[in-house]
Every structure is written in structure tokens, then in C-alpha cells.
Write a protein that holds these residues in place. Structure first.
Motif, PDB file in Angstrom:
ATOM      1  N   MET A 185      49.355  15.126  -3.447  1.00 37.81           N
ATOM      2  CA  MET A 185      50.828  14.748  -3.014  1.00 37.81           C
ATOM      3  C   MET A 185      51.566  16.076  -3.489  1.00 37.81           C
ATOM      4  O   MET A 185      51.116  16.667  -4.596  1.00 37.81           O
ATOM      5  N   ASP A 186      52.599  16.162  -2.703  1.00 35.97           N
ATOM      6  CA  ASP A 186      53.474  17.192  -3.180  1.00 35.97           C
ATOM      7  C   ASP A 186      54.784  16.618  -4.034  1.00 35.97           C
ATOM      8  O   ASP A 186      54.668  15.527  -4.255  1.00 35.97           O
ATOM      9  N   ARG A 187      55.265  17.775  -4.500  1.00 29.08           N
ATOM     10  CA  ARG A 187      56.347  17.357  -5.478  1.00 29.08           C
ATOM     11  C   ARG A 187      57.475  16.190  -5.068  1.00 29.08           C
ATOM     12  O   ARG A 187      57.787  15.344  -5.839  1.00 29.08           O
ATOM     13  N   GLN A 188      57.658  16.328  -3.812  1.00 28.80           N
ATOM     14  CA  GLN A 188      58.862  15.474  -3.551  1.00 28.80           C
ATOM     15  C   GLN A 188      58.193  13.944  -3.393  1.00 28.80           C
ATOM     16  O   GLN A 188      58.673  12.841  -3.715  1.00 28.80           O
ATOM     17  N   GLN A 189      57.094  13.732  -2.859  1.00 27.40           N
ATOM     18  CA  GLN A 189      56.357  12.601  -2.844  1.00 27.40           C
ATOM     19  C   GLN A 189      55.930  12.011  -4.109  1.00 27.40           C
ATOM     20  O   GLN A 189      56.215  10.842  -4.314  1.00 27.40           O
ATOM     21  N   ILE A 190      55.950  12.603  -5.065  1.00 24.08           N
ATOM     22  CA  ILE A 190      55.803  12.212  -6.606  1.00 24.08           C
ATOM     23  C   ILE A 190      57.165  11.591  -7.303  1.00 24.08           C
ATOM     24  O   ILE A 190      57.199  10.592  -7.586  1.00 24.08           O
ATOM     25  N   LEU A 191      58.050  12.442  -6.852  1.00 22.92           N
ATOM     26  CA  LEU A 191      59.512  12.225  -7.238  1.00 22.92           C
ATOM     27  C   LEU A 191      59.680  10.765  -6.781  1.00 22.92           C
ATOM     28  O   LEU A 191      60.417   9.939  -6.978  1.00 22.92           O
ATOM     29  N   ASP A 192      59.545  10.677  -5.273  1.00 18.96           N
ATOM     30  CA  ASP A 192      59.794   9.421  -4.561  1.00 18.96           C
ATOM     31  C   ASP A 192      59.146   8.042  -5.062  1.00 18.96           C
ATOM     32  O   ASP A 192      59.486   7.086  -4.694  1.00 18.96           O
ATOM     33  N   LEU A 193      58.190   8.212  -5.913  1.00 20.42           N
ATOM     34  CA  LEU A 193      57.427   6.934  -6.427  1.00 20.42           C
ATOM     35  C   LEU A 193      58.473   6.477  -7.771  1.00 20.42           C
ATOM     36  O   LEU A 193      57.961   5.344  -8.360  1.00 20.42           O
ATOM     37  N   TYR A 194      59.290   7.108  -7.997  1.00 15.81           N
ATOM     38  CA  TYR A 194      60.149   6.657  -9.073  1.00 15.81           C
ATOM     39  C   TYR A 194      61.667   6.189  -8.709  1.00 15.81           C
ATOM     40  O   TYR A 194      62.075   6.657  -7.744  1.00 15.81           O
ATOM     41  N   GLU A 195      62.239   5.054  -9.418  1.00 18.71           N
ATOM     42  CA  GLU A 195      63.668   4.906  -9.046  1.00 18.71           C
ATOM     43  C   GLU A 195      64.595   5.778  -9.979  1.00 18.71           C
ATOM     44  O   GLU A 195      64.438   5.845 -11.108  1.00 18.71           O
ATOM     45  N   TRP A 196      65.635   6.254  -9.295  1.00 21.08           N
ATOM     46  CA  TRP A 196      66.327   7.365  -9.739  1.00 21.08           C
ATOM     47  C   TRP A 196      67.852   6.777 -10.062  1.00 21.08           C
ATOM     48  O   TRP A 196      68.403   6.187  -9.191  1.00 21.08           O
ATOM     49  N   GLN A 197      68.392   7.066 -11.192  1.00 24.30           N
ATOM     50  CA  GLN A 197      69.678   6.787 -11.692  1.00 24.30           C
ATOM     51  C   GLN A 197      70.399   7.801 -12.434  1.00 24.30           C
ATOM     52  O   GLN A 197      69.716   8.482 -13.260  1.00 24.30           O
ATOM     53  N   LEU A 198      71.713   7.822 -12.609  1.00 27.89           N
ATOM     54  CA  LEU A 198      72.226   8.755 -13.367  1.00 27.89           C
ATOM     55  C   LEU A 198      72.059   8.514 -14.818  1.00 27.89           C
ATOM     56  O   LEU A 198      72.059   7.100 -15.171  1.00 27.89           O
ATOM     57  N   GLY A 199      71.562   9.317 -15.847  1.00 27.50           N
ATOM     58  CA  GLY A 199      71.048   9.103 -17.001  1.00 27.50           C
ATOM     59  C   GLY A 199      71.120  10.185 -17.967  1.00 27.50           C
ATOM     60  O   GLY A 199      71.346  11.366 -17.215  1.00 27.50           O
ATOM     61  N   VAL A 200      70.620  10.143 -19.029  1.00 29.15           N
ATOM     62  CA  VAL A 200      70.317  11.582 -19.897  1.00 29.15           C
ATOM     63  C   VAL A 200      69.138  11.633 -20.187  1.00 29.15           C
ATOM     64  O   VAL A 200      68.471  10.899 -20.613  1.00 29.15           O
ATOM     65  N   CYS A 201      68.448  12.844 -19.672  1.00 30.72           N
ATOM     66  CA  CYS A 201      67.083  13.201 -20.031  1.00 30.72           C
ATOM     67  C   CYS A 201      66.922  13.270 -21.568  1.00 30.72           C
ATOM     68  O   CYS A 201      67.667  13.923 -22.232  1.00 30.72           O
ATOM     69  N   PHE A 202      65.930  12.921 -21.929  1.00 32.27           N
ATOM     70  CA  PHE A 202      65.482  12.802 -23.581  1.00 32.27           C
ATOM     71  C   PHE A 202      65.098  14.051 -24.038  1.00 32.27           C
ATOM     72  O   PHE A 202      65.258  14.620 -25.045  1.00 32.27           O
ATOM     73  N   ARG A 203      64.892  14.939 -23.086  1.00 29.34           N
ATOM     74  CA  ARG A 203      64.630  16.384 -23.386  1.00 29.34           C
ATOM     75  C   ARG A 203      65.551  17.338 -23.221  1.00 29.34           C
ATOM     76  O   ARG A 203      65.634  18.454 -23.855  1.00 29.34           O
TER      77      ARG A 203
END
Length: 79
Positions: free
Chosen positions: A1-19
Motif C-alpha cells: 500500500m502506498d502512503r495515501q492508501q494507508i491514510l485513506d483507511l482513517y477518518e480525519w477531522q481537525l484536532g490536535v496531534c498528541f506529538r
């Protein structure tokens, strides 16, 4: 899988990254939960770079242990 395919597996919304809290609100995905004593459950969110980094770590661990790597499972309860 490429980078975008992996990211597409998740639901994204605005938030603050813990790191990277200093970045402010950016697109994030849920990668876990914490349970503070007084506040119930709180989501742990990560930005795209951190999600890809954590997926790389999971893939490497699976290869070392001989188990199968399945992307898109960050934040899910392991059974």
C-alpha cells in the motif's frame, strides 16, 4: 500500500496531534484513548505524519515477529 492508501483507511477531522500540539488544529485521526480518573475517556489523535510513522513501526514489528501486518488498525482494541 502506498502512503495515501494507508491514510485513506482513517477518518480525519481537525484536532490536535498528541506529538505536535504546537501545530494547533490540523487533520488528525484517532489512534488511541486514555482514561483519566476525572474525565472519562479521551481520544488520542495524531497527524498524518505521525499516523504513517506509527504504521511503519507496526509493519516492522509484524515482520520481526512473523505476524501479518494489517494497516488501518491504530486506535482499535487488540484482542
Amino acid at each position: 500500500m502506498d502512503r495515501q492508501q494507508i491514510l485513506d483507511l482513517y477518518e480525519w477531522q481537525l484536532g490536535v496531534c498528541f506529538r505536535h500540539p504546537g501545530k494547533g488544529e490540523v487533520p488528525t485521526a484517532v489512534v488511541g484513548a486514555i482514561h483519566p480518573r476525572e474525565n472519562g475517556e479521551r481520544e488520542v489523535r495524531a497527524c498524518e505524519g505521525c499516523v504513517l510513522n506509527m504504521e511503519d513501526i507496526r509493519r516492522e514489528e509484524a515482520a520481526r515477529s512473523g505476524s501479518e501486518y494489517e494497516p488501518g488498525c491504530l486506535g482499535e482494541v487488540l484482542r
